[in-house]
Design an enzyme around this catalytic site. Structure first.
Site, mmCIF file in Angstrom:
data_model
loop_
_atom_site.group_PDB
_atom_site.id
_atom_site.type_symbol
_atom_site.label_atom_id
_atom_site.label_comp_id
_atom_site.label_asym_id
_atom_site.label_seq_id
_atom_site.Cartn_x
_atom_site.Cartn_y
_atom_site.Cartn_z
ATOM 1 N N ASP A 67 0.843 -1.202 0.000
ATOM 2 C CA ASP A 67 0.000 0.000 0.000
ATOM 3 C C ASP A 67 0.877 1.250 0.000
ATOM 4 O O ASP A 67 1.619 1.505 0.938
ATOM 5 C CB ASP A 67 -0.872 0.003 1.263
ATOM 6 C CG ASP A 67 -1.786 1.221 1.325
ATOM 7 O OD1 ASP A 67 -2.984 1.065 1.074
ATOM 8 O OD2 ASP A 67 -1.288 2.326 1.628
ATOM 9 N N LYS A 125 -2.988 5.967 -4.159
ATOM 10 C CA LYS A 125 -4.076 6.887 -3.785
ATOM 11 C C LYS A 125 -3.998 8.218 -4.533
ATOM 12 O O LYS A 125 -2.903 8.701 -4.838
ATOM 13 C CB LYS A 125 -4.048 7.151 -2.273
ATOM 14 C CG LYS A 125 -3.997 5.856 -1.458
ATOM 15 C CD LYS A 125 -4.004 6.054 0.031
ATOM 16 C CE LYS A 125 -3.608 4.767 0.729
ATOM 17 N NZ LYS A 125 -2.164 4.634 0.971
#
Ligand code: A2P
Length: 272
Positions: free
Chosen positions: A43, A73
């Site tokens: 992530d 993101k």
């Protein structure tokens, strides 16, 4: 490793490696060792400024892309500038990937997160992300998204640990088939969570470390988690949690440590 199936049928490993606050070099080494000890889920985010290093470590691992789950993101400035499409294309280029497994709206930027969600729909439809979701969204943000879109976020990634449990939000996500995912599951160790007497006592009982108890508490609650560690031994420790289960009693004991105390920003008052 245990996986969950997201609301669009995509399988997601329940533990991943977070690389927040890792320099390029630290991120490269962390991802390299994590992939060696068995992680398949990484992530990152555009704002961490380490996507290129993450991508290089993935490439160097020679692991089949299909067997990895990579999240990045959409940053706030890219929402403010209506630069969503360009943002994911840039992230993909840095990562050296054709798609990410999960693309998240990083924060609910006022007056921008709804329009951004409509862009996320297109990104999803065009296959740049196998799943799309949100991060740091509260119930009222999710309700606004439901008004404009039929695409339910696959994931909501928020700060979550025994000192900030947010039962209403976790229940809401469960009821709407949004996978809950925790960032800073160890409270970034700033808040003394690993020395909490209740956690220490439970850890002794199971002959596990405090970190393993907290991470297993996530798993037993059906929550995906992304502990950050740059240390190979601790990385291994953090995924070695699939040979035991907490009793319901112990889960409730940990739940009761909640004091609504964050180590990060509040989604309604962040200023970046
Ligand atoms: P390190 O990278 O040196 O392992 P969070 O994911 O909650 O933000 O926490 C990250 C912090 O917790 C990092 O400082 C990391 O340090 C530390 N950490 C990660 N795993 C463990 C562990 N198993 N035991 C102790 N500290 C840990």
């Amino acid at each position: 490793m245990k996986n969950v199936i997201l609301n669009n049928g995509i399988s997601m490993p329940m533990v991943g490696l977070g690389v927040f606050r890792c320099s390029e070099e630290e991120a490269y080494n962390a991802v390299k060792s994590a992939l060696e000890v068995g992680y398949t889920h990484i992530d990152t985010a555009m704002i961490y400024e380490n996507e290129q290093a993450v991508g290089q470590a993935i490439k160097d691992s020679k692991i089949d892309r299909k067997n990895l789950f990579i999240t990045t993101k959409l940053w706030n400035e890219d929402m403010r500038k209506d630069n969503q499409r360009n943002a994911i294309e840039t992230s993909l280029k840095k990562l050296g990937l054709d798609y990410v497994d999960l693309y998240l709206v990083h924060w609910p930027v006022k007056e921008k997160y709804i329009a951004s969600w409509l862009e996320m729909e297109k990104i999803y439809k065009d296959g740049l992300a196998k799943s799309v979701g949100v991060s740091n969204f509260l119930i009222h943000h999710l309700e606004e998204i439901f008004k404009v879109s039929d695409l339910v976020p696959a994931v909501n990634q928020v700060e979550f640990h025994p000192y900030v449990v947010q039962k209403e939000l976790t229940d809401f996500c469960k009821n709407h088939n949004i996978q809950f995912e925790s960032w800073s599951p160890l409270g970034a160790i700033k808040n003394g969570l690993l020395e909490d007497p209740t956690i220490v006592e439970i850890a002794k009982k199971y002959n596990k470390t405090s970190a393993q108890i907290i991470l297993r508490w996530n798993i037993d609650k059906g929550i995906v988690t992304i502990p950050k560690s740059s240390n190979k031994n601790r990385q291994l420790e953090n995924i070695s949690i699939f040979d035991f289960e907490l009793t319901n009693d112990d889960i409730l004991k940990i739940d009761s440590l909640d004091k609504n105390e964050r180590v990060g920003s509040h989604p309604d008052t962040f200023d970046f």
